[in-house]
Design a protein around this motif. Sequence first.
Motif, mmCIF file in Angstrom:
data_model
loop_
_atom_site.group_PDB
_atom_site.id
_atom_site.type_symbol
_atom_site.label_atom_id
_atom_site.label_comp_id
_atom_site.label_asym_id
_atom_site.label_seq_id
_atom_site.Cartn_x
_atom_site.Cartn_y
_atom_site.Cartn_z
ATOM 1 N N LEU A 67 21.945 -55.222 -29.434
ATOM 2 C CA LEU A 67 23.286 -54.360 -29.440
ATOM 3 C C LEU A 67 23.021 -52.976 -29.044
ATOM 4 N N ALA A 68 22.000 -52.290 -29.820
ATOM 5 C CA ALA A 68 21.684 -50.972 -29.286
ATOM 6 C C ALA A 68 21.563 -50.776 -28.035
ATOM 7 N N ARG A 108 22.792 -44.611 -31.966
ATOM 8 C CA ARG A 108 22.061 -44.010 -32.816
ATOM 9 C C ARG A 108 22.106 -44.668 -34.474
ATOM 10 N N VAL A 109 23.204 -45.194 -34.647
ATOM 11 C CA VAL A 109 23.314 -45.604 -35.992
ATOM 12 C C VAL A 109 22.464 -46.824 -36.088
ATOM 13 N N ASP A 117 18.406 -47.395 -38.055
ATOM 14 C CA ASP A 117 18.279 -48.578 -39.187
ATOM 15 C C ASP A 117 17.013 -49.255 -38.805
ATOM 16 N N LEU A 118 16.799 -49.790 -37.375
ATOM 17 C CA LEU A 118 15.783 -50.247 -36.879
ATOM 18 C C LEU A 118 14.358 -49.533 -36.996
ATOM 19 N N VAL A 119 14.565 -48.272 -36.960
ATOM 20 C CA VAL A 119 13.454 -47.429 -37.357
ATOM 21 C C VAL A 119 13.136 -47.550 -38.646
ATOM 22 N N ASP A 120 13.958 -47.216 -39.592
ATOM 23 C CA ASP A 120 13.855 -47.280 -41.033
ATOM 24 C C ASP A 120 12.953 -48.638 -41.568
ATOM 25 N N ARG A 152 16.415 -42.286 -27.058
ATOM 26 C CA ARG A 152 17.435 -42.265 -25.971
ATOM 27 C C ARG A 152 18.744 -41.854 -26.437
ATOM 28 N N ALA A 153 18.935 -42.559 -27.781
ATOM 29 C CA ALA A 153 20.637 -42.306 -28.251
ATOM 30 C C ALA A 153 20.737 -40.940 -28.626
ATOM 31 N N LEU A 154 19.710 -40.232 -29.204
ATOM 32 C CA LEU A 154 19.685 -38.556 -29.342
ATOM 33 C C LEU A 154 19.746 -38.021 -28.162
ATOM 34 N N GLU A 155 19.330 -38.591 -26.927
ATOM 35 C CA GLU A 155 19.282 -37.776 -25.973
ATOM 36 C C GLU A 155 20.791 -37.737 -25.232
ATOM 37 N N LEU A 156 21.388 -38.930 -25.505
ATOM 38 C CA LEU A 156 22.800 -39.087 -25.110
ATOM 39 C C LEU A 156 23.691 -38.261 -25.842
ATOM 40 N N LEU A 157 23.224 -38.054 -27.167
ATOM 41 C CA LEU A 157 23.955 -36.986 -28.172
ATOM 42 C C LEU A 157 23.957 -35.632 -27.882
ATOM 43 N N GLY A 158 22.871 -35.339 -27.171
ATOM 44 C CA GLY A 158 22.428 -33.934 -26.804
ATOM 45 C C GLY A 158 21.925 -33.377 -28.003
#
Length: 202
Positions: free
Chosen positions: A83-84, A97-98, A102-105, A119-125
């Motif tokens: 899903l991510a 990112r959400v 959770d997966l990293v935790d 990648r999620a953080l890059e998309l969010l700038g």
Amino acid sequence: VEMLALLLMLALVLARAGEVARAFGCVCVLADASLLVGQWERAAGALEAFAGPVPHVPALMKLVEIYVDAESGPRLRSAQGQLADAYLSEGRGAEARVIAEDLVDHDPSSDAQLQRLRRALELLGVPDIDRVISERLTPVEPLSMPTDSVNMLEALEAGAAHDATVFEVPEPVEISALADVAFVLEAMALDLSCALPTMVGA
């Protein structure tokens, strides 16, 4: 069972033909029918077969919900990862990112999970991504009061308890019945004497 299998085949054929919405409708009917009879694995299998070739966010969301209800940890993490990735492919960094956090935790040592989060953080700038990830990997220690402050509070509380004013209640004094009568008569005589001039003047 044969009807459900045919329904899944129809959904896959529609998906290959580009009729994704209609295909997902067939899969939803199949999954819901399986869940009604307690066959959550069959429902999950249909959704996995549909969303495997081409990531499909609604199907993966439903799959995640099934695994949450079934408390299937490993399968849940796999579905969350899919899903991510689907969110990332659609450029939806906030949702990705959400899930990635959770997966990293749950698995901070996994490079795949860390890359999803990056990648999620890059998309969010997000600036300074390395610092953000490092803070995510570092457990937050609970706030604690310094020992000196604790000792000072204990000393203040002890001093306050020592300096507190103690009111002593005197023990009741026994008065004889004759003394009570004398006291009442004296009070009545005092009141009458105060009121007597007024009564005479009237």
